[in-house]
Write a protein that holds these residues in place. Structure first.
Motif, PDB file in Angstrom:
ATOM      1  N   ASN A 118       0.825  -1.203   0.000  1.00 57.18           N
ATOM      2  CA  ASN A 118       0.000   0.000   0.000  1.00 57.18           C
ATOM      3  C   ASN A 118       0.866   1.263   0.000  1.00 57.18           C
ATOM      4  O   ASN A 118       0.922   2.019   0.983  1.00 57.18           O
ATOM      5  N   TYR A 141      -4.659   4.251  -4.819  1.00 54.84           N
ATOM      6  CA  TYR A 141      -4.831   3.123  -3.883  1.00 54.84           C
ATOM      7  C   TYR A 141      -5.787   2.086  -4.457  1.00 54.84           C
ATOM      8  O   TYR A 141      -5.552   0.874  -4.374  1.00 54.84           O
ATOM      9  N   LYS A 169       3.604   3.829   9.188  1.00 55.73           N
ATOM     10  CA  LYS A 169       2.320   4.053   8.515  1.00 55.73           C
ATOM     11  C   LYS A 169       1.668   2.754   8.051  1.00 55.73           C
ATOM     12  O   LYS A 169       0.500   2.469   8.388  1.00 55.73           O
ATOM     13  N   ASP A 192       0.706   9.566   5.120  1.00 55.43           N
ATOM     14  CA  ASP A 192       0.884   9.246   3.693  1.00 55.43           C
ATOM     15  C   ASP A 192       1.107  10.539   2.933  1.00 55.43           C
ATOM     16  O   ASP A 192       1.553  11.528   3.512  1.00 55.43           O
ATOM     17  N   TYR A 193       0.750  10.571   1.621  1.00 59.87           N
ATOM     18  CA  TYR A 193       0.905  11.824   0.882  1.00 59.87           C
ATOM     19  C   TYR A 193      -0.432  12.550   0.671  1.00 59.87           C
ATOM     20  O   TYR A 193      -0.483  13.604   0.050  1.00 59.87           O
ATOM     21  N   ARG A 194      -1.498  12.010   1.197  1.00 63.72           N
ATOM     22  CA  ARG A 194      -2.822  12.629   1.019  1.00 63.72           C
ATOM     23  C   ARG A 194      -3.259  13.466   2.225  1.00 63.72           C
ATOM     24  O   ARG A 194      -3.852  14.531   2.051  1.00 63.72           O
ATOM     25  N   ASP A 254      -8.996   9.608  10.010  1.00 58.83           N
ATOM     26  CA  ASP A 254      -8.064   9.458   8.888  1.00 58.83           C
ATOM     27  C   ASP A 254      -8.792   8.932   7.650  1.00 58.83           C
ATOM     28  O   ASP A 254      -8.647   9.489   6.545  1.00 58.83           O
ATOM     29  N   TYR A 275      -9.035  10.993   4.167  1.00 61.48           N
ATOM     30  CA  TYR A 275      -8.589  10.440   2.878  1.00 61.48           C
ATOM     31  C   TYR A 275      -9.746  10.491   1.875  1.00 61.48           C
ATOM     32  O   TYR A 275      -9.583  10.976   0.750  1.00 61.48           O
ATOM     33  N   ASP A 276     -10.916  10.030   2.297  1.00 63.68           N
ATOM     34  CA  ASP A 276     -12.068  10.026   1.382  1.00 63.68           C
ATOM     35  C   ASP A 276     -12.420  11.457   0.951  1.00 63.68           C
ATOM     36  O   ASP A 276     -12.755  11.708  -0.202  1.00 63.68           O
ATOM     37  N   LYS A 324     -10.018  12.738  -1.685  1.00 61.17           N
ATOM     38  CA  LYS A 324     -10.281  12.034  -2.948  1.00 61.17           C
ATOM     39  C   LYS A 324     -11.530  12.598  -3.627  1.00 61.17           C
ATOM     40  O   LYS A 324     -11.591  12.714  -4.847  1.00 61.17           O
TER      41      LYS A 324
HETATM   42  N1  56B Z   1      -3.929   8.147   5.542  1.00 61.47           N
HETATM   43  C1  56B Z   1      -4.540   7.307   4.695  1.00 61.47           C
HETATM   44  N2  56B Z   1      -3.880   6.938   3.594  1.00 61.47           N
HETATM   45  C2  56B Z   1      -4.525   6.101   2.754  1.00 61.47           C
HETATM   46  C3  56B Z   1      -5.815   5.613   2.954  1.00 61.47           C
HETATM   47  C4  56B Z   1      -6.112   4.796   1.843  1.00 61.47           C
HETATM   48  C5  56B Z   1      -7.380   4.080   1.515  1.00 61.47           C
HETATM   49  N3  56B Z   1      -8.177   3.801   2.650  1.00 61.47           N
HETATM   50  C6  56B Z   1      -9.551   3.439   2.361  1.00 61.47           C
HETATM   51  C7  56B Z   1     -10.071   2.578   3.423  1.00 61.47           C
HETATM   52  C8  56B Z   1     -10.892   3.215   4.231  1.00 61.47           C
HETATM   53  C9  56B Z   1     -11.032   4.601   3.838  1.00 61.47           C
HETATM   54  O1  56B Z   1     -12.403   4.950   3.899  1.00 61.47           O
HETATM   55  C10 56B Z   1     -10.468   4.649   2.436  1.00 61.47           C
HETATM   56  O2  56B Z   1     -11.525   4.493   1.530  1.00 61.47           O
HETATM   57  C11 56B Z   1      -4.990   4.810   1.028  1.00 61.47           C
HETATM   58  N4  56B Z   1      -4.068   5.594   1.609  1.00 61.47           N
HETATM   59  C12 56B Z   1      -2.748   6.005   1.168  1.00 61.47           C
HETATM   60  O3  56B Z   1      -2.931   7.131   0.320  1.00 61.47           O
HETATM   61  C13 56B Z   1      -2.003   7.050  -0.777  1.00 61.47           C
HETATM   62  C14 56B Z   1      -2.806   6.728  -2.008  1.00 61.47           C
HETATM   63  O4  56B Z   1      -3.422   7.936  -2.429  1.00 61.47           O
HETATM   64  P1  56B Z   1      -4.017   7.911  -3.935  1.00 61.47           P
HETATM   65  O5  56B Z   1      -2.820   7.577  -4.848  1.00 61.47           O
HETATM   66  O6  56B Z   1      -4.576   9.289  -4.151  1.00 61.47           O
HETATM   67  O7  56B Z   1      -5.070   6.811  -3.966  1.00 61.47           O
HETATM   68  C15 56B Z   1      -1.066   5.910  -0.446  1.00 61.47           C
HETATM   69  O8  56B Z   1      -0.019   6.363   0.376  1.00 61.47           O
HETATM   70  C16 56B Z   1      -1.986   4.995   0.359  1.00 61.47           C
HETATM   71  O9  56B Z   1      -1.252   4.143   1.221  1.00 61.47           O
HETATM   72  C17 56B Z   1      -6.497   6.011   4.125  1.00 61.47           C
HETATM   73  O10 56B Z   1      -7.647   5.648   4.415  1.00 61.47           O
HETATM   74  N5  56B Z   1      -5.808   6.866   4.959  1.00 61.47           N
END
Ligand code: 56B
Length: 366
Positions: free
Chosen positions: A99, A124, A237, A269-271, A338, A342-343, A346
């Motif tokens: 991930n 992701y 992470k 992460d980067y988001r 978190d 993230y959501d 996005k």
């Molecule tokens: N902090 C954090 N980072 C998260 C997620 C998720 C997916 N979580 C799902 C599960 C439950 C939630 O409701 C989400 O739907 C991916 N990432 C990270 O982001 C980056 C990908 O970004 P992009 O390339 O734009 O998709 C990558 O580093 C990935 O590891 C999160 O939840 N929190």
């Protein structure tokens, strides 16, 4: 020796005894929050705006209530596993081993993407889609025995699993293969190839499970030197998001039952730094701001990158404390906040409403 002179020999013995003494509390800690606070206290290129954090706490709480964010939200995503069994546990472990680092400098039309269930998945979701597609095609990509099979599980196999519907390949494919190989070896050597044994070894503690992953798996040991501090800063992470995803998928029961789940922090992460900056909570110095906006590389483990990650973790912690202060009865923790953040970023990305790009660091850590 006169009466008022200290008995140095006795003092040395006492010091030795205290040094060896177990801490009174047996409950494990990950040390992530302590490290994040240290980075925040020493950061000069990142700062937190307390008024914005206070306002964000109100808005985030309201939105999370409105959307009834709970562990069950996790399984509502189309591609996430819907069962609560060993297969789901293996899927999540494989997913959180890999991930990381999906971002691309190509246009949306040309960037790496996975075509699955009649949709184009990027970021992701391209990872999750590729793993689901591989299983449907009979590739046992979530089986640790397969990861160790040098004949079957090759770089070409991974290129097939992650084949794109554009000309761009998934980034860091060789590093991803190394993560699978290492994890397969560690599971074989220490956990009898059983993820259930790995979970059991944590004895119901989320912090202990994070620490086991960081201790036994190099590819989960996301910790870095910062500003000459003796102890590395532990960010962890993917180890933390693995525990969080298991907790969410199993809704806090079975493999997902952890008495100290609230010790898990936001996942650096980067988001999340991007959304925290957009909310006005996390500010950058002019030079760092320009570097992020120009999409220039910020090296993994660099001082700027550590400030971005550490200050983001601390920022979410302060917002969480403010939510708890305003709503003592709330069950909101850093994991659910978190997931929500993230959501949110996005959704903003999909609507073309990003106010700043995410930062560019290429690494296996996130
Ligand atoms: N902090 C954090 N980072 C998260 C997620 C998720 C997916 N979580 C799902 C599960 C439950 C939630 O409701 C989400 O739907 C991916 N990432 C990270 O982001 C980056 C990908 O970004 P992009 O390339 O734009 O998709 C990558 O580093 C990935 O590891 C999160 O939840 N929190």
């Amino acid at each position: 020796m006169s009466d008022d002179e200290p008995d140095l020999e006795l003092l040395a013995l006492l010091r030795q005894h205290l040094r060896g003494k177990q801490t009174t509390s047996e409950e494990p800690e990950t040390g992530v929050l302590e490290g994040a606070e240290y980075v925040y206290n020493n950061a000069i290129d990142c700062a937190l705006d307390m008024r914005s954090c206070k306002n964000a706490a109100i808005a985030i709480y309201e939105q999370m209530q409105l959307k009834s964010y709970s562990p069950a939200t996790w399984a509502t995503h189309e591609l996430h596993p819907k069962t609560k069994d060993e297969a789901a546990l293996a899927f999540i472990f494989t997913m959180d081993l890999l991930n990381f680092s999906f971002w691309s400098e190509k246009s949306d039309a040309d960037r790496f993407a996975i075509f699955y269930k009649d949709k184009r998945w990027t970021g992701y979701w391209s990872l999750v889609a590729a793993l689901q597609r591989a299983l449907e095609e009979g590739i046992p990509i979530t089986d640790s025995h397969f990861w160790q099979d040098q004949e079957e599980c090759t770089l070409d196999t991974l290129k097939r699993v992650f084949r794109s519907c554009t000309d761009e390949e998934m980034p860091l494919l060789e590093e991803r293969l190394s993560c699978l190989r290492e994890a397969g070896t560690v599971l074989y050597e220490k956990y009898q190839c059983s993820l259930a044994n790995l979970i059991k070894a944590a004895d119901g503690s989320a912090a202990a499970l994070v620490n086991l992953l960081a201790r036994d798996f190099d590819c989960f040991r996301d910790e870095h030197r910062y500003e000459g501090r003796r102890k590395p800063i532990r960010v962890l992470k993917r180890a933390q998001i693995f525990v969080a995803d298991v907790w969410a998928c199993f809704e806090g029961e079975g493999y997902g039952e952890f008495r100290d789940i609230d010790k898990i922090t936001m996942f650096a992460d980067y988001r999340i730094p991007q959304i925290l900056n957009s909310l006005g909570c996390l500010g950058f110095s002019p030079l760092l701001d320009a570097t992020v906006r120009d999409k220039k590389d910020i090296p993994s483990g660099s001082n700027w990158e550590m400030q971005l990650r550490g200050c983001s973790i601390w920022c979410v912690e302060l917002i969480r404390r403010e939510i708890k202060r305003q709503h003592p009865e709330s069950k909101i923790n850093a994991i659910l906040m978190d997931f929500f953040l993230y959501d949110l970023i996005k959704e903003m990305e999909a609507a073309g409403q990003e106010t700043i790009p995410h930062h560019r660091t290429r690494s296996i850590w996130y």
